[in-house]
Design an enzyme around this catalytic site. Structure first.
Site, mmCIF file in Angstrom:
data_model
loop_
_atom_site.group_PDB
_atom_site.id
_atom_site.type_symbol
_atom_site.label_atom_id
_atom_site.label_comp_id
_atom_site.label_asym_id
_atom_site.label_seq_id
_atom_site.Cartn_x
_atom_site.Cartn_y
_atom_site.Cartn_z
ATOM 1 N N TYR A 11 6.603 -1.802 9.955
ATOM 2 C CA TYR A 11 7.669 -2.020 8.967
ATOM 3 C C TYR A 11 7.888 -0.779 8.076
ATOM 4 C CZ TYR A 11 9.715 -4.051 4.663
ATOM 5 O OH TYR A 11 10.473 -4.306 3.549
ATOM 6 N N PHE A 80 -0.333 5.049 7.895
ATOM 7 C CA PHE A 80 0.080 3.662 7.634
ATOM 8 C C PHE A 80 -0.716 2.672 8.486
ATOM 9 C CE2 PHE A 80 3.796 6.302 6.860
ATOM 10 C CZ PHE A 80 4.268 5.814 5.658
ATOM 11 N N SER A 124 -2.613 -0.118 -1.728
ATOM 12 C CA SER A 124 -1.896 -1.314 -2.170
ATOM 13 C C SER A 124 -2.266 -1.655 -3.601
ATOM 14 C CB SER A 124 -2.304 -2.478 -1.251
ATOM 15 O OG SER A 124 -1.913 -3.699 -1.808
ATOM 16 N N TYR A 148 -9.290 -7.399 2.697
ATOM 17 C CA TYR A 148 -8.208 -6.424 2.886
ATOM 18 C C TYR A 148 -8.210 -5.417 1.723
ATOM 19 C CZ TYR A 148 -3.444 -4.553 2.558
ATOM 20 O OH TYR A 148 -2.359 -3.725 2.416
ATOM 21 N N LYS A 152 -9.011 -1.255 1.607
ATOM 22 C CA LYS A 152 -8.129 -0.212 1.041
ATOM 23 C C LYS A 152 -8.899 0.627 0.028
ATOM 24 C CE LYS A 152 -4.426 -0.777 3.263
ATOM 25 N NZ LYS A 152 -3.861 0.283 4.066
ATOM 26 N N PHE A 177 3.495 -1.650 -4.459
ATOM 27 C CA PHE A 177 3.546 -2.996 -5.018
ATOM 28 C C PHE A 177 4.082 -3.933 -3.910
ATOM 29 C CE2 PHE A 177 1.634 -3.161 -9.149
ATOM 30 C CZ PHE A 177 1.197 -1.851 -9.199
ATOM 31 N N ASN A 197 3.094 -15.459 5.237
ATOM 32 C CA ASN A 197 2.485 -15.929 3.986
ATOM 33 C C ASN A 197 3.221 -15.385 2.778
ATOM 34 O OD1 ASN A 197 0.202 -17.355 5.046
ATOM 35 N ND2 ASN A 197 -0.605 -15.359 5.667
HETATM 36 P P1 NAD Z 1 2.844 -3.146 9.788
HETATM 37 O O1 NAD Z 1 1.851 -4.078 10.366
HETATM 38 O O2 NAD Z 1 4.286 -3.423 10.022
HETATM 39 O O3 NAD Z 1 2.539 -1.648 10.255
HETATM 40 C C1 NAD Z 1 1.237 -1.196 10.543
HETATM 41 C C2 NAD Z 1 1.292 -0.524 11.906
HETATM 42 O O4 NAD Z 1 -0.019 -0.037 12.236
HETATM 43 C C3 NAD Z 1 1.708 -1.488 13.030
HETATM 44 O O5 NAD Z 1 2.762 -0.891 13.760
HETATM 45 C C4 NAD Z 1 0.455 -1.644 13.888
HETATM 46 O O6 NAD Z 1 0.767 -1.821 15.237
HETATM 47 C C5 NAD Z 1 -0.278 -0.343 13.598
HETATM 48 N N1 NAD Z 1 -1.737 -0.420 13.729
HETATM 49 C C6 NAD Z 1 -2.572 -1.349 13.212
HETATM 50 N N2 NAD Z 1 -3.838 -1.052 13.528
HETATM 51 C C7 NAD Z 1 -3.812 0.094 14.257
HETATM 52 C C8 NAD Z 1 -4.801 0.886 14.877
HETATM 53 N N3 NAD Z 1 -6.095 0.569 14.828
HETATM 54 N N4 NAD Z 1 -4.403 2.002 15.546
HETATM 55 C C9 NAD Z 1 -3.101 2.333 15.627
HETATM 56 N N5 NAD Z 1 -2.121 1.597 15.066
HETATM 57 C C10 NAD Z 1 -2.478 0.499 14.379
HETATM 58 O O7 NAD Z 1 2.542 -3.056 8.212
HETATM 59 P P2 NAD Z 1 3.384 -2.373 7.055
HETATM 60 O O8 NAD Z 1 3.879 -3.442 6.162
HETATM 61 O O9 NAD Z 1 4.325 -1.391 7.609
HETATM 62 O O10 NAD Z 1 2.214 -1.639 6.284
HETATM 63 C C11 NAD Z 1 1.913 -0.265 6.489
HETATM 64 C C12 NAD Z 1 0.747 0.126 5.612
HETATM 65 O O11 NAD Z 1 1.065 -0.143 4.248
HETATM 66 C C13 NAD Z 1 -0.531 -0.662 5.901
HETATM 67 O O12 NAD Z 1 -1.620 0.222 5.799
HETATM 68 C C14 NAD Z 1 -0.575 -1.685 4.809
HETATM 69 O O13 NAD Z 1 -1.886 -2.079 4.499
HETATM 70 C C15 NAD Z 1 0.059 -0.923 3.653
HETATM 71 N N6 NAD Z 1 0.674 -1.819 2.659
HETATM 72 C C16 NAD Z 1 1.605 -2.721 3.055
HETATM 73 C C17 NAD Z 1 2.165 -3.585 2.121
HETATM 74 C C18 NAD Z 1 3.185 -4.615 2.544
HETATM 75 O O14 NAD Z 1 3.402 -5.573 1.813
HETATM 76 N N7 NAD Z 1 3.870 -4.472 3.650
HETATM 77 C C19 NAD Z 1 1.765 -3.524 0.779
HETATM 78 C C20 NAD Z 1 0.829 -2.576 0.406
HETATM 79 C C21 NAD Z 1 0.276 -1.714 1.367
HETATM 80 C C1 UD1 Z 2 0.321 -10.577 -1.356
HETATM 81 C C2 UD1 Z 2 -1.143 -10.267 -1.216
HETATM 82 C C3 UD1 Z 2 -1.376 -8.821 -1.644
HETATM 83 C C4 UD1 Z 2 -0.517 -7.881 -0.802
HETATM 84 C C5 UD1 Z 2 0.936 -8.289 -0.937
HETATM 85 C C6 UD1 Z 2 1.789 -7.461 -0.008
HETATM 86 C C7 UD1 Z 2 -2.237 -12.415 -1.580
HETATM 87 C C8 UD1 Z 2 -3.110 -13.209 -2.497
HETATM 88 N N1 UD1 Z 2 -1.900 -11.197 -2.016
HETATM 89 O O1 UD1 Z 2 0.635 -10.396 -2.694
HETATM 90 O O2 UD1 Z 2 -2.730 -8.473 -1.482
HETATM 91 O O3 UD1 Z 2 -0.681 -6.552 -1.244
HETATM 92 O O4 UD1 Z 2 1.080 -9.671 -0.574
HETATM 93 O O5 UD1 Z 2 3.135 -7.609 -0.320
HETATM 94 O O6 UD1 Z 2 -1.882 -12.844 -0.495
HETATM 95 N N2 UD1 Z 2 5.045 -17.321 -3.107
HETATM 96 C C9 UD1 Z 2 5.597 -18.586 -3.070
HETATM 97 N N3 UD1 Z 2 5.813 -19.156 -1.837
HETATM 98 C C10 UD1 Z 2 5.510 -18.532 -0.667
HETATM 99 C C11 UD1 Z 2 4.933 -17.236 -0.720
HETATM 100 C C12 UD1 Z 2 4.714 -16.670 -1.959
HETATM 101 O O7 UD1 Z 2 5.878 -19.183 -4.097
HETATM 102 O O8 UD1 Z 2 5.720 -19.113 0.405
HETATM 103 C C13 UD1 Z 2 4.855 -16.681 -4.423
HETATM 104 C C14 UD1 Z 2 3.426 -16.254 -4.730
HETATM 105 O O9 UD1 Z 2 2.746 -17.304 -5.355
HETATM 106 C C15 UD1 Z 2 3.679 -15.065 -5.659
HETATM 107 C C16 UD1 Z 2 4.975 -14.453 -5.132
HETATM 108 O O10 UD1 Z 2 5.620 -15.491 -4.412
HETATM 109 O O11 UD1 Z 2 3.883 -15.485 -6.959
HETATM 110 C C17 UD1 Z 2 4.770 -13.268 -4.205
HETATM 111 O O12 UD1 Z 2 3.867 -13.642 -3.170
HETATM 112 P P1 UD1 Z 2 3.584 -12.694 -1.901
HETATM 113 O O13 UD1 Z 2 4.863 -12.266 -1.315
HETATM 114 O O14 UD1 Z 2 2.624 -13.421 -1.035
HETATM 115 O O15 UD1 Z 2 2.930 -11.403 -2.520
HETATM 116 P P2 UD1 Z 2 1.649 -11.233 -3.485
HETATM 117 O O16 UD1 Z 2 1.060 -12.536 -3.823
HETATM 118 O O17 UD1 Z 2 2.042 -10.357 -4.600
#
Ligand code: NAD
Ligand code: UD1
Length: 335
Positions: A11, A80, A124, A148, A152, A177, A197
């Site tokens: 993503y 990533f 994160s 998780y 990180k 965030f 989720n």
């Molecule tokens: P994503 O799952 O869409 O992308 C991660 C990519 O890494 C995937 O394409 C997956 O196939 C690849 N991957 C996983 N394990 C691997 C491995 N061992 N070797 C090679 N490739 C591997 O997730 P995203 O949302 O794009 O997140 C990217 C990064 O940002 C992650 O490290 C995630 O922890 C961090 N992050 C994401 C969020 C979020 O909400 N999306 C928030 C904070 C931090």
């Molecule tokens: C979650 C993760 C956090 C991660 C982030 C990535 C948990 C406890 N935390 O955070 O570690 O970095 O995602 O984006 O999982 N909510 C609803 N209904 C739903 C889903 C969520 O009401 O079906 C609410 C939650 O209670 C929260 C808000 O929406 O208040 C955001 O939730 P979510 O998108 O899951 O993100 P985080 O909880 O911030």
């Protein structure tokens, strides 16, 4: 520059890889496709008018990594790749320590060996402890509450120790965030696997008729409307934040930590309103008790990134919802 992007089919990585191609860089993507599709790479080629080089490779495969990075004479790496589900990390912690910690360790060993010391790491906001009061500045206490988050923080610590040991490293740790939204073209975006989720993908599933209603977890938080507040940041702003961080690393060695957020808290009900407005559809919901482990409020103090990177997240919650909905409507079954 010649830039490697691990997790570049995912993503956030796909949006950043596109931004790097559009900046004129040569991009080499390394992804095992465990949570993504190579079709995202075709889409970014279409948007950029040129392609990234792609290797379906696991970051734990040191030999392959070494070969790829050497062959392309990579100058900087954006990391990533990793697993990102909090719930899955609680039920299967070893996968998280293996992919995220062991994977990063192997990667860093290869980088050190190849003298490649320029790196951006996806961290994160989950590293901030639940007992902290928002807004979170980068120097707030770190106390993740799930495997998780621990994974990180462990990688962050490795990076800080590496930079302390060798002043040639140039590292930016970016603490995202809540990433949301999609490229405005509707060609790339987030494709959740299984039942999501997180709020944004679940709400999109309700809008598109996949789930009957949104479950809102908690209506009694000490927030303006009682629902949890978060700092949603448009993935396009996140992308430009990476480009800005990479630019900054050209001038500054050492290890730098930045929050990437807007600093503006929005509640679950704000998100529901925004989705209804941009889609013209009703988003039915039910109010339920709080979800265990959730905090009332999580949002960034974004000033450090704004000052040091000359970057600011500009896109509104409505833009995030509109672009995410646009992607979902055009790709109802993902890529
Ligand atoms: P994503 O799952 O869409 O992308 C991660 C990519 O890494 C995937 O394409 C997956 O196939 C690849 N991957 C996983 N394990 C691997 C491995 N061992 N070797 C090679 N490739 C591997 O997730 P995203 O949302 O794009 O997140 C990217 C990064 O940002 C992650 O490290 C995630 O922890 C961090 N992050 C994401 C969020 C979020 O909400 N999306 C928030 C904070 C931090
Ligand atoms: C979650 C993760 C956090 C991660 C982030 C990535 C948990 C406890 N935390 O955070 O570690 O970095 O995602 O984006 O999982 N909510 C609803 N209904 C739903 C889903 C969520 O009401 O079906 C609410 C939650 O209670 C929260 C808000 O929406 O208040 C955001 O939730 P979510 O998108 O899951 O993100 P985080 O909880 O911030």
């Amino acid at each position: 520059m010649r830039i490697a992007v691990t997790g570049g089919a995912g993503y956030i990585g796909s949006h950043v890889a596109l931004a790097l191609l559009q900046e004129g860089h040569e991009v080499i993507i390394i992804d095992n496709l465990s949570n993504s599709s190579a079709l995202s790479l075709q889409r970014i080629s279409l948007l950029a008018g040129r392609s990234a080089v792609f290797y379906q490779t696991d970051i734990r495969d040191s030999e392959a990594l070494r070969r790829i990075l050497r062959q392309h004479q990579v100058e900087a790496l954006l990391h990533f790749a990793g697993l990102k589900s909090v719930g899955a990390s609680v039920s299967d912690p070893l996968s998280y320590y293996d992919n995220n910690v062991q994977g990063s360790l192997r990667l860093l060993q290869v980088l050190q060996e190849l003298d490649l010391r320029q790196l951006i790491f996806s961290s994160s906001a989950t590293v901030y402890g639940p007992q902290q009061a928002a807004p979170f500045a980068e120097d707030a206490a770190l106390a993740p509450s799930n495997p998780y988050g621990h994974s990180k923080l462990m990688v962050e610590q490795m990076l800080r120790d590496l930079c302390a040991a060798d002043a040639r490293w140039r590292v930016a740790i970016l603490r995202y965030f809540n990433p949301a939204g999609a490229h405005p073209s509707g060609l790339i975006g987030e494709v959740p696997r299984g039942i999501p989720n997180n709020l944004m993908p679940y709400a999109l599933g309700v809008l598109s008729g996949r789930y009957p209603q949104l479950r809102i977890f908690g209506q009694d938080y000490p927030t303006p409307d009682g629902t949890g507040v978060r700092d949603y940041i448009h993935v396009m702003d996140l992308s430009s934040g990476h480009v800005a961080a990479l630019r900054q690393l050209q001038h500054r060695a050492g290890c730098h930590v930045f929050n990437l957020g807007t600093g503006r808290p929005y509640s679950v009900l704000d998100v529901v309103d925004a989705f209804q407005k941009v889609s013209g559809r009703a988003l039915p919901y039910v109010l339920l008790p709080r979800r265990p482990g959730d905090v009332a409020a999580s949002y960034a103090d974004p000033r450090l990134a704004e000052q040091a990177l000359a970057w600011r997240a500009e896109r509104s919650l409505e833009m995030m919802c509109a672009d995410a909905w646009n992607f979902t409507e055009h790709n109802p079954d993902g890529y």
